[in-house]
Design a protein around this motif. Structure first.
Motif, PDB file in Angstrom:
ATOM      1  N   GLN A 203       3.928  -5.507   0.097  1.00 29.64           N
ATOM      2  CA  GLN A 203       4.048  -4.218  -0.589  1.00 29.64           C
ATOM      3  C   GLN A 203       5.334  -3.514  -0.152  1.00 29.64           C
ATOM      4  O   GLN A 203       5.682  -3.530   1.021  1.00 29.64           O
ATOM      5  CB  GLN A 203       2.831  -3.341  -0.266  1.00 29.64           C
TER       6      GLN A 203
ATOM      7  N   TYR B 182      -6.130 -13.198  -4.497  1.00 29.98           N
ATOM      8  CA  TYR B 182      -4.724 -12.812  -4.699  1.00 29.98           C
ATOM      9  C   TYR B 182      -4.256 -12.114  -3.413  1.00 29.98           C
ATOM     10  O   TYR B 182      -3.727 -11.003  -3.436  1.00 29.98           O
ATOM     11  CB  TYR B 182      -4.567 -11.861  -5.890  1.00 29.98           C
TER      12      TYR B 182
ATOM     13  N   ILE C  62      -4.782  -7.166   2.812  1.00 28.93           N
ATOM     14  CA  ILE C  62      -5.969  -6.335   2.541  1.00 28.93           C
ATOM     15  C   ILE C  62      -7.159  -6.846   3.353  1.00 28.93           C
ATOM     16  O   ILE C  62      -7.833  -6.082   4.047  1.00 28.93           O
ATOM     17  CB  ILE C  62      -6.320  -6.332   1.024  1.00 28.93           C
TER      18      ILE C  62
ATOM     19  N   LEU D 134      -1.930 -18.159  -4.477  1.00 30.42           N
ATOM     20  CA  LEU D 134      -1.218 -19.266  -5.109  1.00 30.42           C
ATOM     21  C   LEU D 134       0.050 -19.683  -4.343  1.00 30.42           C
ATOM     22  O   LEU D 134       0.375 -20.864  -4.266  1.00 30.42           O
ATOM     23  CB  LEU D 134      -0.827 -18.821  -6.530  1.00 30.42           C
TER      24      LEU D 134
HETATM   25  N1  SAH Z   1      -2.986  -8.441  -1.854  1.00 33.03           N
HETATM   26  C1  SAH Z   1      -1.639  -8.731  -1.499  1.00 33.03           C
HETATM   27  C2  SAH Z   1      -0.828  -9.345  -2.650  1.00 33.03           C
HETATM   28  C3  SAH Z   1      -0.905  -8.657  -3.963  1.00 33.03           C
HETATM   29  S1  SAH Z   1       0.312  -9.144  -5.151  1.00 33.03           S
HETATM   30  C4  SAH Z   1      -0.944  -7.491  -0.967  1.00 33.03           C
HETATM   31  O1  SAH Z   1      -1.419  -6.380  -1.096  1.00 33.03           O
HETATM   32  O2  SAH Z   1       0.141  -7.639  -0.387  1.00 33.03           O
HETATM   33  C5  SAH Z   1      -0.481 -10.379  -6.048  1.00 33.03           C
HETATM   34  C6  SAH Z   1      -0.494 -11.727  -5.380  1.00 33.03           C
HETATM   35  O3  SAH Z   1      -1.155 -12.625  -6.248  1.00 33.03           O
HETATM   36  C7  SAH Z   1       0.862 -12.338  -5.069  1.00 33.03           C
HETATM   37  O4  SAH Z   1       0.916 -12.696  -3.714  1.00 33.03           O
HETATM   38  C8  SAH Z   1       0.925 -13.576  -5.967  1.00 33.03           C
HETATM   39  O5  SAH Z   1       1.607 -14.665  -5.370  1.00 33.03           O
HETATM   40  C9  SAH Z   1      -0.540 -13.894  -6.135  1.00 33.03           C
HETATM   41  N2  SAH Z   1      -0.923 -14.633  -7.346  1.00 33.03           N
HETATM   42  C10 SAH Z   1      -0.357 -14.549  -8.577  1.00 33.03           C
HETATM   43  N3  SAH Z   1      -1.039 -15.316  -9.435  1.00 33.03           N
HETATM   44  C11 SAH Z   1      -2.062 -15.887  -8.754  1.00 33.03           C
HETATM   45  C12 SAH Z   1      -3.111 -16.774  -9.100  1.00 33.03           C
HETATM   46  N4  SAH Z   1      -3.250 -17.223 -10.338  1.00 33.03           N
HETATM   47  N5  SAH Z   1      -3.973 -17.141  -8.140  1.00 33.03           N
HETATM   48  C13 SAH Z   1      -3.848 -16.693  -6.856  1.00 33.03           C
HETATM   49  N6  SAH Z   1      -2.861 -15.853  -6.474  1.00 33.03           N
HETATM   50  C14 SAH Z   1      -1.979 -15.457  -7.394  1.00 33.03           C
END
Ligand code: SAH
Length: 405
Positions: free
Chosen positions: A235, A264, A270, A288
């Protein structure tokens, strides 16, 4: 925030802006109109918050109560990740942000969104590039070396990462360049070179080499330490992220020994922030991006949460597999990209049977769509809290608690 007698703090600047009623974009920042980075340039902060809260209310109040927006104490200079592009104007090297919707570089030494130290380092990278006669990359002819420079800063630890994005690994004068940059900015704890030969507008290419330091930086959120690699999502507004995660944690209301899924999860922020506050939580993270998963695993270790597991997978695929195996969770966090989650993810939640689902969203439009789908699958949104993670822009983050009907 006070840096010198001559330099105004963001708060003072803000007060002055409001006092003088400089409401045009140009008065706010000389390049605001061209740059397009600040949608709300010249709009008083109270009004910005009101607009964002209203946007979330318009989309969500038919679904659940929307609480007041959580604003920033200081809406300026918050970006901990900043990058500039390099190019040339005639024989001169130029560096800055791209004009909105184009690849024209706008030169402007300070930006009201970027952490001031990050902007200063970028300016010195530009000056050193001139001194060392480094050729900027030309997108048209595909000649030249230096494409971009990316800075990431741990706002709590003050560690700074520099990534120099080059078109080729051959960097004449590299040692001297790095020596002079680190001497000028001792806060730089690591420098990496990323080789980007791509023709699209992705900032980083596939190969990254550590030239100085550890190749990553540490930062802290809510007392939990996080390792951040160049490619991992993190973030960009530290102070607002702590507020966002506290709200997510409060909504999740974790109990001792509960099974928690952080979908994600990025580098695990988190889930780890929440799990660190409650004893014996069994945390699984799904993400991912493999580099982020690697960071998440190390973050768990660094913070004494060895039992947490992190899986590199598409979140929907993981949910489908877990539900086919009849796995269950007590709490699910999800924080998808702007596109939101998928109907299959939501459907699988029914089988995984969490009591509480905490949705952290960066787009209220896809959030509204997904909440309606969750409702069909037995999850009732209880409340939504907008959080201003990106002051001066139109973007707004929202935390929603859902409970099982
Ligand atoms: N919760 C974390 C990241 C949020 S951003 C935080 O607050 O820092 C969203 C995240 O989802 C990114 O890290 C991205 O790489 C991941 N992402 C995107 N598409 C995805 C998918 N299909 N499956 C799993 N993760 C994914």
């Amino acid at each position: 925030m006070k840096e010198s007698k001559q330099e105004k703090t963001a708060g003072e600047y803000f007060v002055e802006q409001e006092k003088n009623n400089r409401k045009t974009k140009k008065d706010f920042c000389p390049v605001a109109r061209k740059c397009g980075g600040c949608d709300y340039a010249g709009v008083p902060y109270a009004e910005q918050k009101k607009k964002k809260e209203q946007k979330v209310k318009d989309l969500l109040s038919s679904i659940c109560p929307v609480r007041s927006i959580v604003g920033a104490d200081d809406p300026f200079y918050y970006r901990n990740k900043v990058h500039w592009a390099f190019g040339h104007m005639g024989p001169h090297l130029i560096a800055g942000r791209y004009e909105e919707g184009s690849h024209w570089i706008i030169e402007n030494d300070t930006c009201l969104l970027e952490d001031k130290e990050c902007s200063k380092i970028l300016l010195d990278i530009k000056n050193l590039a001139v001194k060392f006669k480094i050729q900027p990359f030309d997108e048209r002819t595909r000649r030249g070396l230096l494409r971009r420079a990316l800075i990431r800063k741990g706002m709590a630890t003050k560690e700074v990462m520099v990534v120099l994005v080059l078109a080729s690994p051959v960097f004449p004068g590299k040692k001297g360049f790095i020596k002079q940059l680190t001497e000028k900015h001792p806060s730089i704890t690591t420098i990496l070179i990323n080789i980007n030969t791509r023709t699209d507008s992705m900032i980083l290419g596939g190969k990254t080499i550590t030239e100085f330091g550890r190749g990553f930086i540490w930062d802290e959120l809510l007392g939990v330490r996080f390792k951040i690699s160049p490619e991992s999502f993190y973030q960009i507004n530290h102070d607002q992220t702590e507020k966002l995660y506290s709200l997510a944690n409060e909504a999740a209301d974790l109990k001792k020994g509960e099974k928690v899924l952080d979908a994600y999860c990025g580098i695990g922020t988190i889930g780890l922030c929440s799990a660190s506050k409650t004893e014996g939580v069994l945390l699984t993270g799904v993400e991912l991006n493999r580099a982020a998963v690697k960071d998440a695993r190390e973050n768990a270790k660094e913070n004494g949460m060895e039992k947490a597991r992190f899986i590199a997978a598409d979140a929907t695929e993981y949910m489908k597999e877990a539900s086919a195996k009849n796995e269950t969770y007590d709490v699910v966090f999800l924080d998808p990209p702007r596109s939101g989650t998928t109907p299959e993810f939501i459907c699988a939640c029914e089988t995984l049977c969490p009591q509480r689902i905490v949705y952290v969203s960066c787009d209220p439009t896809t959030l509204a769509r997904d909440l309606k789908e969750f409702k069909k699958h037995g999850y009732d949104p209880q409340y939504a809290v907008p959080v201003d993670m990106f002051p001066l822009t139109q973007h707004v983050e929202t935390v929603v608690l859902m409970t099982k009907r």
